[in-house]
Design a protein around this motif. Sequence first.
Motif, PDB file in Angstrom:
ATOM      1  N   ILE A 115       3.455   5.785  25.985  1.00  0.00           N
ATOM      2  CA  ILE A 115       4.936   5.890  24.495  1.00  0.00           C
ATOM      3  C   ILE A 115       4.666   4.056  24.438  1.00  0.00           C
ATOM      4  O   ILE A 115       5.532   3.940  22.947  1.00  0.00           O
ATOM      5  N   TRP A 116       4.828   3.744  25.535  1.00  0.00           N
ATOM      6  CA  TRP A 116       5.163   1.889  25.212  1.00  0.00           C
ATOM      7  C   TRP A 116       3.669   1.208  24.104  1.00  0.00           C
ATOM      8  O   TRP A 116       4.055   1.119  23.165  1.00  0.00           O
ATOM      9  N   THR A 117       2.614   2.330  24.417  1.00  0.00           N
ATOM     10  CA  THR A 117       1.535   1.323  23.641  1.00  0.00           C
ATOM     11  C   THR A 117       1.932   2.669  22.176  1.00  0.00           C
ATOM     12  O   THR A 117       1.045   1.250  21.536  1.00  0.00           O
ATOM     13  N   GLY A 118       2.184   3.266  21.844  1.00  0.00           N
ATOM     14  CA  GLY A 118       2.595   4.189  20.657  1.00  0.00           C
ATOM     15  C   GLY A 118       3.420   3.059  19.508  1.00  0.00           C
ATOM     16  O   GLY A 118       3.138   3.000  19.025  1.00  0.00           O
ATOM     17  N   TYR A 119       4.298   2.353  20.518  1.00  0.00           N
ATOM     18  CA  TYR A 119       5.261   1.933  20.106  1.00  0.00           C
ATOM     19  C   TYR A 119       4.873   1.089  18.711  1.00  0.00           C
ATOM     20  O   TYR A 119       4.910   0.924  17.703  1.00  0.00           O
ATOM     21  N   ARG A 120       4.212   0.082  19.261  1.00  0.00           N
ATOM     22  CA  ARG A 120       2.711  -0.449  18.359  1.00  0.00           C
ATOM     23  C   ARG A 120       2.048  -0.281  17.961  1.00  0.00           C
ATOM     24  O   ARG A 120       0.924  -1.171  18.104  1.00  0.00           O
ATOM     25  N   THR A 121       1.591   0.727  17.745  1.00  0.00           N
ATOM     26  CA  THR A 121       0.290   1.082  16.507  1.00  0.00           C
ATOM     27  C   THR A 121       1.029   1.243  15.270  1.00  0.00           C
ATOM     28  O   THR A 121       2.205   1.818  14.916  1.00  0.00           O
ATOM     29  N   GLU A 122      -0.144   0.596  14.418  1.00  0.00           N
ATOM     30  CA  GLU A 122      -0.016   0.581  13.079  1.00  0.00           C
ATOM     31  C   GLU A 122      -0.907   1.125  12.202  1.00  0.00           C
ATOM     32  O   GLU A 122      -1.968   0.784  12.700  1.00  0.00           O
ATOM     33  N   ILE A 123      -0.835   2.033  11.056  1.00  0.00           N
ATOM     34  CA  ILE A 123      -1.787   2.750  10.173  1.00  0.00           C
ATOM     35  C   ILE A 123      -2.038   3.036   9.438  1.00  0.00           C
ATOM     36  O   ILE A 123       0.038   2.224   8.730  1.00  0.00           O
ATOM     37  N   ASP A 124      -2.635   2.318   8.783  1.00  0.00           N
ATOM     38  CA  ASP A 124      -2.258   1.914   7.015  1.00  0.00           C
ATOM     39  C   ASP A 124      -3.634   3.006   6.027  1.00  0.00           C
ATOM     40  O   ASP A 124      -4.230   2.245   6.626  1.00  0.00           O
ATOM     41  N   PHE A 125      -2.976   2.827   5.104  1.00  0.00           N
ATOM     42  CA  PHE A 125      -3.887   2.977   3.789  1.00  0.00           C
ATOM     43  C   PHE A 125      -4.290   2.105   3.197  1.00  0.00           C
ATOM     44  O   PHE A 125      -3.048   1.528   2.820  1.00  0.00           O
ATOM     45  N   GLY A 126      -5.775   1.918   2.558  1.00  0.00           N
ATOM     46  CA  GLY A 126      -5.818   0.925   1.225  1.00  0.00           C
ATOM     47  C   GLY A 126      -7.428   1.684   0.596  1.00  0.00           C
ATOM     48  O   GLY A 126      -7.715   2.279   0.584  1.00  0.00           O
ATOM     49  N   ARG A 127      -7.659   0.525  -0.464  1.00  0.00           N
ATOM     50  CA  ARG A 127      -9.121   1.333  -1.149  1.00  0.00           C
ATOM     51  C   ARG A 127      -9.782  -0.680  -0.910  1.00  0.00           C
ATOM     52  O   ARG A 127      -8.705  -1.619  -1.218  1.00  0.00           O
ATOM     53  N   ASN A 144     -13.813  -4.726  -3.863  1.00  0.00           N
ATOM     54  CA  ASN A 144     -14.970  -5.277  -4.505  1.00  0.00           C
ATOM     55  C   ASN A 144     -16.375  -4.787  -3.002  1.00  0.00           C
ATOM     56  O   ASN A 144     -15.800  -4.476  -2.222  1.00  0.00           O
ATOM     57  N   ASN A 145     -17.066  -5.585  -2.857  1.00  0.00           N
ATOM     58  CA  ASN A 145     -18.863  -5.527  -2.185  1.00  0.00           C
ATOM     59  C   ASN A 145     -19.128  -5.997  -1.387  1.00  0.00           C
ATOM     60  O   ASN A 145     -19.245  -6.274  -0.216  1.00  0.00           O
ATOM     61  N   ASP A 146     -17.704  -7.362  -1.793  1.00  0.00           N
ATOM     62  CA  ASP A 146     -17.077  -8.151  -0.290  1.00  0.00           C
ATOM     63  C   ASP A 146     -16.262  -8.160   0.323  1.00  0.00           C
ATOM     64  O   ASP A 146     -16.280  -8.968   1.752  1.00  0.00           O
ATOM     65  N   GLY A 147     -16.285  -6.666   0.626  1.00  0.00           N
ATOM     66  CA  GLY A 147     -14.808  -6.456   1.218  1.00  0.00           C
ATOM     67  C   GLY A 147     -13.297  -7.060   0.934  1.00  0.00           C
ATOM     68  O   GLY A 147     -12.639  -6.878   2.411  1.00  0.00           O
ATOM     69  N   ASP A 148     -12.781  -7.160  -0.003  1.00  0.00           N
ATOM     70  CA  ASP A 148     -11.471  -7.680  -0.307  1.00  0.00           C
ATOM     71  C   ASP A 148     -10.948  -6.050  -0.770  1.00  0.00           C
ATOM     72  O   ASP A 148     -12.096  -5.662  -0.994  1.00  0.00           O
ATOM     73  N   GLY A 149      -9.520  -5.927   0.327  1.00  0.00           N
ATOM     74  CA  GLY A 149      -9.585  -5.126   0.255  1.00  0.00           C
ATOM     75  C   GLY A 149      -8.095  -4.681   0.055  1.00  0.00           C
ATOM     76  O   GLY A 149      -7.448  -6.279   0.325  1.00  0.00           O
ATOM     77  N   LYS A 150      -6.757  -3.485  -0.755  1.00  0.00           N
ATOM     78  CA  LYS A 150      -5.914  -4.322  -0.636  1.00  0.00           C
ATOM     79  C   LYS A 150      -5.232  -1.915  -0.538  1.00  0.00           C
ATOM     80  O   LYS A 150      -5.452  -1.290  -0.712  1.00  0.00           O
ATOM     81  N   LEU A 151      -3.902  -2.632   0.753  1.00  0.00           N
ATOM     82  CA  LEU A 151      -3.459  -1.581   0.924  1.00  0.00           C
ATOM     83  C   LEU A 151      -1.920  -1.117  -0.118  1.00  0.00           C
ATOM     84  O   LEU A 151      -1.285  -2.156  -0.450  1.00  0.00           O
ATOM     85  N   TYR A 152      -2.303   0.105   0.642  1.00  0.00           N
ATOM     86  CA  TYR A 152      -1.201   0.712  -0.641  1.00  0.00           C
ATOM     87  C   TYR A 152       0.907   0.657   0.410  1.00  0.00           C
ATOM     88  O   TYR A 152       1.174   0.770  -0.639  1.00  0.00           O
ATOM     89  N   ASN A 153       0.370   1.080   1.241  1.00  0.00           N
ATOM     90  CA  ASN A 153       1.464   1.009   2.719  1.00  0.00           C
ATOM     91  C   ASN A 153       1.915  -0.334   2.852  1.00  0.00           C
ATOM     92  O   ASN A 153       1.004  -0.843   3.168  1.00  0.00           O
ATOM     93  N   GLY A 154       3.673  -1.244   2.595  1.00  0.00           N
ATOM     94  CA  GLY A 154       3.288  -2.156   2.960  1.00  0.00           C
ATOM     95  C   GLY A 154       4.243  -2.905   2.562  1.00  0.00           C
ATOM     96  O   GLY A 154       4.359  -2.792   1.024  1.00  0.00           O
ATOM     97  N   GLU A 155       4.511  -4.195   2.386  1.00  0.00           N
ATOM     98  CA  GLU A 155       5.157  -5.269   1.285  1.00  0.00           C
ATOM     99  C   GLU A 155       3.858  -5.879   0.113  1.00  0.00           C
ATOM    100  O   GLU A 155       2.547  -5.690   0.222  1.00  0.00           O
ATOM    101  N   SER A 156       4.770  -5.579  -1.182  1.00  0.00           N
ATOM    102  CA  SER A 156       4.142  -5.499  -2.274  1.00  0.00           C
ATOM    103  C   SER A 156       3.387  -7.116  -2.386  1.00  0.00           C
ATOM    104  O   SER A 156       2.360  -7.003  -2.997  1.00  0.00           O
ATOM    105  N   TYR A 157       3.857  -7.698  -1.541  1.00  0.00           N
ATOM    106  CA  TYR A 157       3.443  -9.491  -1.822  1.00  0.00           C
ATOM    107  C   TYR A 157       2.530 -10.140  -0.967  1.00  0.00           C
ATOM    108  O   TYR A 157       1.511 -10.851  -0.565  1.00  0.00           O
ATOM    109  N   TYR A 158       2.195  -8.740  -0.097  1.00  0.00           N
ATOM    110  CA  TYR A 158       1.629  -9.211   1.709  1.00  0.00           C
ATOM    111  C   TYR A 158       0.650  -7.406   1.686  1.00  0.00           C
ATOM    112  O   TYR A 158       0.956  -6.694   2.597  1.00  0.00           O
TER     113      TYR A 158
END
Length: 86
Positions: free
Chosen positions: A14-26, A29-43
Amino acid sequence: MKRIIITALMAAMIWTGYRTEIDFGRVLNNDGDGKLYNGESYYNYIAYPEQYKENDIVMTVCLLNPLNNYCDDIIIRHDVRLFKDI
């Protein structure tokens, strides 16, 4: 004795699961830059390893340090490709 061990294991999970974060992104480009879909729009920037190519959809699981509440204190990060761009 069994009860103590089971209680300790459950508390640790429970203690470990409390601090687990799951993000989805795209991958953008082929340099590895990506965009997260869940989270703050400015970050919403994330960097992916070389194995992920442009337009792949990736799920990122981050295990954060349970000893503090910093948002960027990642202990373990694991990326999983959900959809591959063909």
